[in-house]
Scaffold this motif. Structure first.
Motif, PDB file in Angstrom:
ATOM      1  N   TRP A 214      -2.373  -8.247  -3.289  1.00 18.74           N
ATOM      2  CA  TRP A 214      -3.368  -9.315  -3.269  1.00 18.74           C
ATOM      3  C   TRP A 214      -3.150 -10.272  -2.002  1.00 18.74           C
TER       4      TRP A 214
ATOM      5  N   ARG B 123      -8.469 -11.889  -2.319  1.00 14.50           N
ATOM      6  CA  ARG B 123      -8.885 -10.393  -2.243  1.00 14.50           C
ATOM      7  C   ARG B 123      -7.889  -9.309  -2.569  1.00 14.50           C
TER       8      ARG B 123
ATOM      9  N   LEU C 197      -5.897  -6.781  -1.079  1.00 14.95           N
ATOM     10  CA  LEU C 197      -5.877  -6.127   0.089  1.00 14.95           C
ATOM     11  C   LEU C 197      -6.113  -4.667   0.180  1.00 14.95           C
ATOM     12  N   THR C 198      -5.553  -4.066  -0.859  1.00 14.06           N
ATOM     13  CA  THR C 198      -5.467  -2.714  -0.872  1.00 14.06           C
ATOM     14  C   THR C 198      -6.607  -2.054  -1.852  1.00 14.06           C
ATOM     15  N   GLY C 199      -7.742  -2.975  -2.002  1.00 12.59           N
ATOM     16  CA  GLY C 199      -8.919  -2.457  -2.480  1.00 12.59           C
ATOM     17  C   GLY C 199      -8.895  -1.620  -3.885  1.00 12.59           C
TER      18      GLY C 199
ATOM     19  N   LYS D 147      -9.655  -4.314   8.209  1.00 15.30           N
ATOM     20  CA  LYS D 147     -10.967  -3.315   7.588  1.00 15.30           C
ATOM     21  C   LYS D 147     -11.072  -3.253   6.238  1.00 15.30           C
ATOM     22  N   ASN D 148     -12.056  -3.206   5.878  1.00 17.16           N
ATOM     23  CA  ASN D 148     -12.396  -3.312   4.059  1.00 17.16           C
ATOM     24  C   ASN D 148     -12.334  -1.863   3.812  1.00 17.16           C
ATOM     25  N   GLU D 149     -11.052  -0.998   4.176  1.00 20.44           N
ATOM     26  CA  GLU D 149     -10.882   0.194   3.751  1.00 20.44           C
ATOM     27  C   GLU D 149      -9.574   0.466   3.136  1.00 20.44           C
TER      28      GLU D 149
END
Length: 978
Positions: A552, A562, A564-566, A615-617
């Motif tokens: 996070w 957020r 971070l690692t989605g 990037k949001n990946e």
């Protein structure tokens, strides 16, 4: 046509058979692991990459014998080896390798056997390798060496004292004989009156000489120019240090001529030496600032002739002709009767404007003719620490000192005490400008049965004023890199908090995120700890925290968060963790990709992933294997990586790769001889414990496993072991069974996970271990009458409990086991001097309360109260200097077994601690441990020590060393007695 096809089929079958014959032959030619392989098995140590990524260095270290330094040119694949090399360093320009050459082990053993004095025993040497030319230079008898961090021009090394020449020894012997000859011969005399003692007059007493202080002289310090090989020396040096840039070399001298003692700075490039301070005394704790423009050190020169010699702190900086005194016993800013402490090395703030040093009370001189103290320990219920803990910490207590700071840029060089008797621990921010004080003194008693608490204070670096910010807090508190915040985890509310230093505001970072940041599978009575902190981003912009699977990013004021690692980790059952590849990294940069490690909790597969934080990946998979990857390093200035890969059957050799991890190359082969031996294969199984919970276990089968055969089963237990599925176990002696040796010799190994209910640790083990064994037996290839179990310490306790509740084991070994929780609760962990009560109330032993609150649980979980039920032959090892579990625990259970006429044996190695450390003792125990299990599980003859015991006067005389000798057949040469 049909005949032709049939002929072709036969030809094809013949070809296939011919292809498989070599494989079958190779397998049948493999041999079981025996003790003579143990000493030759090597480990890889001291792995380093040059900053340009071209050179890889490491040492191959055998179980017993001489190491070997390996230098590999990664570009060409060329490898060179250097005998007895280890502890290597690479110069800053990647042109030289400097390393220690240890003496041959055979010579060291010979010198010890001959009881040579320490100064006469073989000493280390030094090796220098020019990586461009391959030229090797060796120097004998070298104590230590140092390279500057950022310069490669010079190397400094300190020599051992020269050996006394044989002629000098002979001369001293002759002188002694001559002196004896000159002594008058004793003759009988008539009886006389007793001689009257005459007291010296007061004037004569004044003239009595004070006993001279002993001060060991230094040895020769050699400075070598690496490119040219030119050297020059400084004599009688005791301590030395390079400035970071290599411009200056500071050193201290302790001379046979008192007037030559001193502290000096050498500028080797200019050939200049500066005398900083000179005169009889000690000079020590030399320390440069980061820029190499200032030096601090300590000396007792001005008080050396006194009974007590307090130290002074000195400072030198460029353009000064000599060092200036900064603080001493008469410094008014320090508390009365204190002085700078020789037990702390001074240090500078990052910008060099602050000088930190320790101060301590000046010891009182010992009174003359004082009587010898009575040897008695007086225990008091009010003592903050138990007497055994005070004894363990006695040396530390003697060296205790408190931190002070000198503001070098102020006109009067203002000194401010930061720590004190009431604030003993001081922690500094990275730049040295913010101060955190820690005081655990009000709570020191609690460490015996609870945990370590402390009050935390902010301390003003200019005035020393302190402000308490946390009271009775049990967890770590740390600064952010730019010292704008403190961060800590509060396990009472299971949340991370930040504390803003500018205004004293505290922020809850994680309570409202809907995810647990504490270890979810925690099963001891104390509060579960956090998964951890990955680090801070640049400028303290955000902090990176771990949940069970993901990372996070959270603003330090809690305004945003957020994943971070989605949630990639949680969705794929992967524990994702940040890999810090630069040892000097203070903050995590989002301007570059982050490298993450991955661990699959279910399958135990591991790998490396890349994450672009901009990037949001989801993270990108680089490498992911059903193996254990680890020990990742990156070259400082190149995209070259080195790491290890291991499984049960694959040694963790070194592999290199580029940034994509798609061009892996194995670059070491530490143990090629493994191909000669039968090995095993580890797999993961699942089973249900007695409460119906699904658990995992590691099952290891022999390489030549035949499902139609019935094998003996060895169970090894501790707590959760399934995460070790891919761990490699090198053949070798130890305190526990060697898994590789057992599976190579026809055993199957089982390592089940154990989960616990607080208050019932013994029953919890029973509920997990027995169902795991039954699951394996149900598979059909284990002989249920040939099952053994082994474990040490906590594993040993659980085994001792298990055999009071089940008879499924044909034999057991329970090392260093607690057998009586009632007496063990009040015992001492002699290594630390701590009471063992905290283990039962808060940690591993898992009762959760003291005996007077849960007496029945203590009795129920204590095997000694149920020993009459035991039907399993019992072996234990419990050494008489065990520093964790008092060895009387082993005595209690052994004597009870003996009293009941039940088969039991106990090994007590004199002077050994909780686990065996001396290799000869490890070997001795290993042989006997294996004989015990081989007898009960494989039907080998019972050895004499199991039949007759071993009389005290015959103890340890059995010579088992021949078994570990790789030369020749040893089966008939082993002595039968212990």
């Amino acid at each position: 046509m049909r005949g032709k096809n049939k002929k072709n089929q036969w030809l094809l079958l013949l070809v296939v058979l011919l292809l498989f014959i070599p494989i079958i032959h190779a397998q049948t030619n493999k041999k079981a692991i025996t003790y003579d392989a143990y000493d030759t098995w090597k480990s890889i140590q001291g792995t380093k990459l040059s900053s340009d990524g071209r050179w890889l260095i490491y040492s191959l270290v055998p179980g017993e014998g001489d190491p070997e330094l390996v230098i590999l040119d990664i570009q060409s694949g060329k490898e060179n080896r250097y005998a007895r090399g280890r502890d290597a360093a690479i110069s800053a320009d990647d042109k030289f390798v400097v390393y220690t050459i240890v003496p041959p082990k055979a010579e060291v053993d010979k010198a010890k056997k001959e009881k040579k004095k320490p100064e006469e025993q073989p000493k280390n040497g030094l090796g220098i390798i020019n990586l461009k030319t391959g030229q090797q230079t060796t120097i004998d008898r070298v104590k230590s060496f140092k390279l500057a961090e950022e310069s490669s021009k010079y190397l400094a090394y300190l020599l051992e004292p020269p050996l006394a020449k044989e002629t000098d020894k002979a001369n001293k012997t002759e002188e002694k004989k001559e002196a004896e000859k000159k002594e008058p011969e004793a003759k009988p005399t008539a009886k006389t009156e007793p001689e009257q003692k005459v007291e010296p007059k007061a004037e004569e007493k004044k003239d009595e000489k004070k006993p001279e202080k002993k001060k060991e002289p230094g040895t020769e310090l050699v400075i070598r120019e690496l490119e040219t090989g030119k050297t020059f020396s400084v004599q009688e040096v005791t301590e030395y240090i390079w400035s970071r840039d290599g411009r200056y070399l500071a050193y201290a001298v302790s001379s046979k001529k008192p007037e030559e003692d001193g502290a000096f700075i050498l500028e080797p490039a200019a050939g200049k030496t500066f005398t900083l301070l000179k005169g009889q005394g000690h000079y020590l704790k030399l320390a440069f600032d980061e820029k190499g423009q200032k030096l601090a050190f300590l000396s007792d020169r001005d008080s050396y002739q006194e009974k007590v010699s307090p130290y002074k702190l000195y400072l030198w900086q460029e353009k000064m002709t000599e060092a200036a005194e900064i603080a001493g016993p008469k410094t008014s800013a320090l508390p009365v009767k204190t002085a700078p402490s020789e037990n702390r090395t001074p240090s500078f703030s990052k910008d060099g404007s602050l000088l930190f040093f320790g101060y301590a009370p000046v010891p009182e001189p010992e009174p003359e003719n004082a009587p010898e103290p009575i040897k008695v320990d007086i225990w008091s219920w009010t003592d903050p620490e138990l007497q055994p803990m005070q004894k363990v910490r006695a040396e530390e207590e003697k060296k205790k000192n408190y931190l002070a700071v000198c503001h070098l840029n102020t006109r009067d060089r203002k000194i401010v005490p930061l720590g004190s008797e009431n604030l003993p621990e001081i922690r500094l921010s990275d730049d040295g400008r913010k101060v955190l004080g820690v005081d655990n003194q009000p709570y020191r008693q609690l460490i015996s049965w609870d945990r370590n608490y402390a009050d935390y204070y902010l301390v003003d670096i200019n005035s020393g004023k302190k402000t308490r910010i946390l009271e009775k807090f049990p967890n770590a508190v740390s600064f952010s890199p730019n010292a704008n915040y403190l961060i800590f985890y509060d396990d009472l509310v299971n949340a991370w908090f930040s504390y803003r230093l500018a205004d004293g505001k505290k922020f809850d970072l994680t309570s409202k995120l809907g995810v647990n940041f504490f270890r979810e599978e925690w099963d001891t009575p104390n509060e579960p700890p956090a998964y951890g902190l990955a680090g801070w981003t640049e400028n303290d912009a955000s902090v990176l925290l771990y949940d069970r699977y993901d990372i996070w990013e959270i603003k330090p004021d809690g305004t945003s968060a957020r994943v971070l690692t989605g949630k990639y980790g949680r969705e794929n059952n992967l524990m994702l963790r940040y890999q810090k590849l630069d040892p000097e990294e203070k903050a995590i940069s989002f301007k570059k990709h982050l490298l993450l490690s991955a661990f699959n909790e279910k399958t135990k597969a591991t790998g490396f992933y890349r994450l672009d934080p901009a990037k949001n990946e989801p993270p990108k998979k680089l490498i992911y294997l059903d193996k254990m990857l680890g020990n990742l390093q990156k070259a400082k200035n190149a995209e070259i990586y080195v790491f290890t890969i291991q499984t049960f059957e694959e040694f963790p050799d070194l592999w290199t790769s580029g940034p994509e991890f798609n061009n892996l190359k194995k670059v070491s082969q530490a143990n090629p001889q493994q191909a000669e031996y039968l090995w095993g294969k580890a797999e993961l199984i699942t089973y249900l414990n007695a409460d119906g919970k699904e658990l995992q276990a590691v099952l290891i089968k022999p390489e030549n496993f035949d499902p139609g055969k019935k094998y003996p089963l060895m169970v090894y237990i501790y707590e959760r072991l399934s995460d070790q599925l891919h761990r490699y176990y090198a053949p070798g002696p130890g305190t526990n069974i060697n898994f590789t040796r057992y599976v190579s010799n026809g055993y199957i190994i089982l390592m089940p996970d154990i989960i616990y209910e607080v208050g019932y640790p013994g029953l919890s083990a029973l509920k997990c271990v027995v169902p795991a064994v039954e699951k394996v037996v149900s598979l059909g290839f284990v002989d249920p009458k040939r099952i053994g179990i082994q474990g040490h310490s906590w594993g040993g306790y659980q085994i001792t409990y298990l055999i009071t509740r089940t008879n499924i084991f044909a034999a057991c070994e329970a090392g260093a086991a607690v057998s009586n929780m009632v007496s063990a609760y009040g015992g001492i962990r002699w290594g630390t001097g701590m009471s063992r009560a905290f283990q039962y109330e808060k940690t591993q032993s898992r009762i959760g309360s003291p005996p007077w609150e849960k007496a029945l649980q203590f009795i129920e979980n204590s095997p000694i109260f149920w020993v009459e039920r035991v039907q399993t032959p019992y072996l234990t090892i419990h050494n008489d200097e065990d520093d964790a579990v008092p060895w009387y625990q082993g005595i209690e259970f052994f004597t009870a077994m003996r009293r009941l006429g039940k088969p039991a044996w106990m090994f007590v190695f004199n002077g050994e601690k909780h686990g065996l450390r001396q290799r000869e003792n490890q070997k001795y125990w290993t042989v006997h441990l294996d004989e015990f299990f081989d007898h009960y599980l494989k039907g080998t003859p019972k050895p004499d020590w199991m039949v007759k015991g071993v009389p005290y006067l015959q103890r340890g005389k059995r010579d088992i060393s021949i078994l570990f000798n790789p030369k020749g057949d040893t089966k008939d040469k082993i002595q039968p007695n212990s």
